[in-house]
Structures are given as C-alpha cells and as structure tokens.
Design a protein around this motif. Sequence first.
Motif, short mmCIF file in Angstrom:
data_model
loop_
_atom_site.label_atom_id
_atom_site.label_comp_id
_atom_site.label_asym_id
_atom_site.label_seq_id
_atom_site.Cartn_x
_atom_site.Cartn_y
_atom_site.Cartn_z
N LYS A 54 13.36 25.18 -16.63
CA LYS A 54 13.65 26.45 -17.30
C LYS A 54 13.12 26.42 -18.73
O LYS A 54 13.37 25.47 -19.47
CB LYS A 54 15.15 26.71 -17.31
CG LYS A 54 15.54 28.07 -17.88
CD LYS A 54 17.05 28.28 -17.79
CE LYS A 54 17.43 29.66 -18.29
NZ LYS A 54 18.89 29.89 -18.21
N MET A 83 13.30 28.00 -22.41
CA MET A 83 14.21 28.77 -23.24
C MET A 83 13.52 29.09 -24.56
O MET A 83 12.34 28.82 -24.73
CB MET A 83 15.52 28.01 -23.41
CG MET A 83 16.29 27.95 -22.08
SD MET A 83 17.65 26.78 -22.02
CE MET A 83 16.80 25.24 -21.67
N VAL A 142 22.73 23.00 -22.71
CA VAL A 142 21.86 23.89 -21.96
C VAL A 142 22.37 25.33 -22.05
O VAL A 142 21.59 26.28 -22.25
CB VAL A 142 21.76 23.45 -20.48
CG1 VAL A 142 21.01 24.48 -19.65
CG2 VAL A 142 21.07 22.09 -20.39
N THR A 143 23.69 25.50 -21.94
CA THR A 143 24.28 26.83 -22.06
C THR A 143 24.00 27.42 -23.43
O THR A 143 23.66 28.60 -23.57
CB THR A 143 25.80 26.77 -21.81
OG1 THR A 143 26.04 26.21 -20.52
CG2 THR A 143 26.41 28.16 -21.88
N GLU A 202 21.51 26.69 -25.46
CA GLU A 202 20.09 27.02 -25.60
C GLU A 202 19.72 28.25 -24.77
O GLU A 202 18.73 28.93 -25.07
CB GLU A 202 19.24 25.82 -25.16
CG GLU A 202 19.35 24.61 -26.07
CD GLU A 202 18.81 24.86 -27.47
OE1 GLU A 202 17.87 25.67 -27.61
OE2 GLU A 202 19.34 24.27 -28.42
N SER A 203 20.51 28.54 -23.72
CA SER A 203 20.21 29.66 -22.83
C SER A 203 20.80 30.98 -23.32
O SER A 203 20.57 32.02 -22.71
CB SER A 203 20.74 29.37 -21.43
OG SER A 203 20.18 28.19 -20.89
N ARG A 204 21.56 30.95 -24.40
CA ARG A 204 22.24 32.16 -24.85
C ARG A 204 21.24 33.24 -25.24
O ARG A 204 20.10 32.96 -25.60
CB ARG A 204 23.18 31.84 -26.02
CG ARG A 204 22.48 31.61 -27.35
CD ARG A 204 23.43 30.96 -28.35
NE ARG A 204 22.91 31.00 -29.70
CZ ARG A 204 21.95 30.21 -30.17
NH1 ARG A 204 21.39 29.31 -29.38
NH2 ARG A 204 21.56 30.31 -31.42
N GLN A 205 21.67 34.47 -25.17
CA GLN A 205 20.82 35.59 -25.52
C GLN A 205 20.59 35.65 -27.03
O GLN A 205 21.46 35.24 -27.81
CB GLN A 205 21.47 36.91 -25.06
CG GLN A 205 21.66 37.01 -23.56
CD GLN A 205 20.33 36.95 -22.82
OE1 GLN A 205 19.36 37.57 -23.23
NE2 GLN A 205 20.29 36.19 -21.73
#
Length: 300
Positions: free
Chosen positions: A200, A202, A280-281, A283-286
């Motif tokens: 993924k 990011m 990971v969460t 880094e994945s935030r909007q």
Amino acid sequence: MFVRTFVRQRGISRTLLKSIKFNGGDIRVNDEPVRVTRKLTQGDELVVKLPPEPGNDRIVPSFEPLAILFESEHFLVVNKPAGIASVPSHLYPDDTLVNRVKGYLVTTHAANQTTHIVTRLDRETSGVVIFAKHHFAHTVLDTQLKQHRLKKMYIALAKGRFKNRHGAINQPIGRQPGSFVKRMVRTDGKAALTEYWVVKQMRATTLLKLRLHTGRTHQIRVHLTALGHPLVGDFLYGQQTDPFIHRQALHCASVTFYDPFAATTVTCYAPLPSDLARAVTFESRQPGQPLSAVTMANKN
C-alpha cells in the motif's frame, strides 16, 4: 548404497555421525547394530538413534511468557515480541528468547533441554523465530537456510513512495567503518538479496512485504536505507519520528520450512503487533484528519 551415503543425503552431517558413533548414539539395520560402511538393499529398515545432548548450564531459564505458534517433537516456532533479544549477551544475559525457550523446556520436562535457535531477529524486530529440539533437526533446517529453501516473509513500513510495485535489492553488505553495530552497502561486503512488493502506498510512507533470500545482519534495514527508504522508527539508520511506534517498523510475518520427519511443509504466521498496526493506521489517515481520531479508532 552405503549407510553413510544414505544418512548424509537425509541431512545427517559428518559431525553428527561422529557424535552418534562416540557419544551414545546407535545405527541399526533390521534391528541389528551396523557400521556406516554397511550396504543397504531394498526393503531394509534403518533406524538412527541420536546421542543424548548435554544441557547448557550457562543458559539461565526464564519463565516469562512465550507465544508458541507451532510445536512438534522436533521443532518449536514462537512469536518474538519487540524489545526482546534473540540470544543472550553481556547486555541481555537472562531474559532473551533463548532463555524463555529454555524455561519452557524445563517447565514441560522436555527430554532434551538444549536450545537450538535456527532463525534470529534483531532485538527490536518482532515476529516468527524457529527453534529445533535436537541437533539433527537443527542441521536439517540450517541446510534449508543455506540452500535458500527456508522462506521468511516480512512486513515493513518504509519512508517515501516507491516507483515500482515489485523489485529486488541485490547489493553486498559489510560493516560500517568505525562502528561495531551498523552495516552499510559496500562493494567488498557479503552478497545480499532482498525482494520486495508494495502492499500500500500512503502519503509519505509505503507498506511493504519483503522476502530475505540471504541473511545478513540488518539486511532489510540497510537495503531500504540504501534505496532511500529507511524504515519508519529506525533510530539507527533513519530517524525516530513516528508517534505510535518507537522501534524500526519491521515484523517477520511468516516462515515456511519443510519438516522431513512428518514429510510436510509447515508455514507459521505471526499476527501484526499492535504498535505496527497503529503506525500503519496513522499513516493511512485522511489528509487533515486529526491525530485524536486515529487514536480513538485504534482504541475501538
């Protein structure tokens, strides 16, 4: 075929053969003791009895928790948490993974309480580690390691965005001058090959799946740094900037090996640890999403 040739083809080394002969082992064909120069014929039954292994009194048993992923008569596979060294040293003498396995063998009254670690991880790397329960099992897996038949897969969070979805880093690794710990890519180093797949992309980081084809010290960390993508949280080769993970974001997620005693392939998986999952969460935030929302999501 000679007995000697037959057992060598099945992973019994010269050293172990010598130990069988002189240290209380036994080799029998059709229930009769034989020398290794005996010739085998179709229908013979060969039984090898391994010699007893002396315990290592220098290894102090630790009775701290041990997360077991797989166990058989010959192998023990565990999930190493970050922050625990794999083997004892002067810095970590009595609560390493080896000490914990020794404590487990003592607690379960195992016939052989000698620890044989097959794969190792850096202290701050989490994930799957294999132990053999006796010398022969260790020799078998060590041979698979050298022949690149033992498969280790990692999950990592690296800085930056990758141009290619899949690639291989084939660069030799050696010691960094002036340091006993750090490694670097150098032309006179030992051959090292790391294969990666992008899981993924990011905004500022990339989640990777990696396979080690060789086993150099800090191999993934050094190769990704040389590529310009150091691991998130890696204070040794990069910077410690992530609020959720305070170590290199690296986890040995699975190991696959062949068990010749059961004639089957074994794959063991270690779940993603909570600190890496939080990173990971995060880094994945909007874009613009507050940190508190990510923290709350992880709590839920």
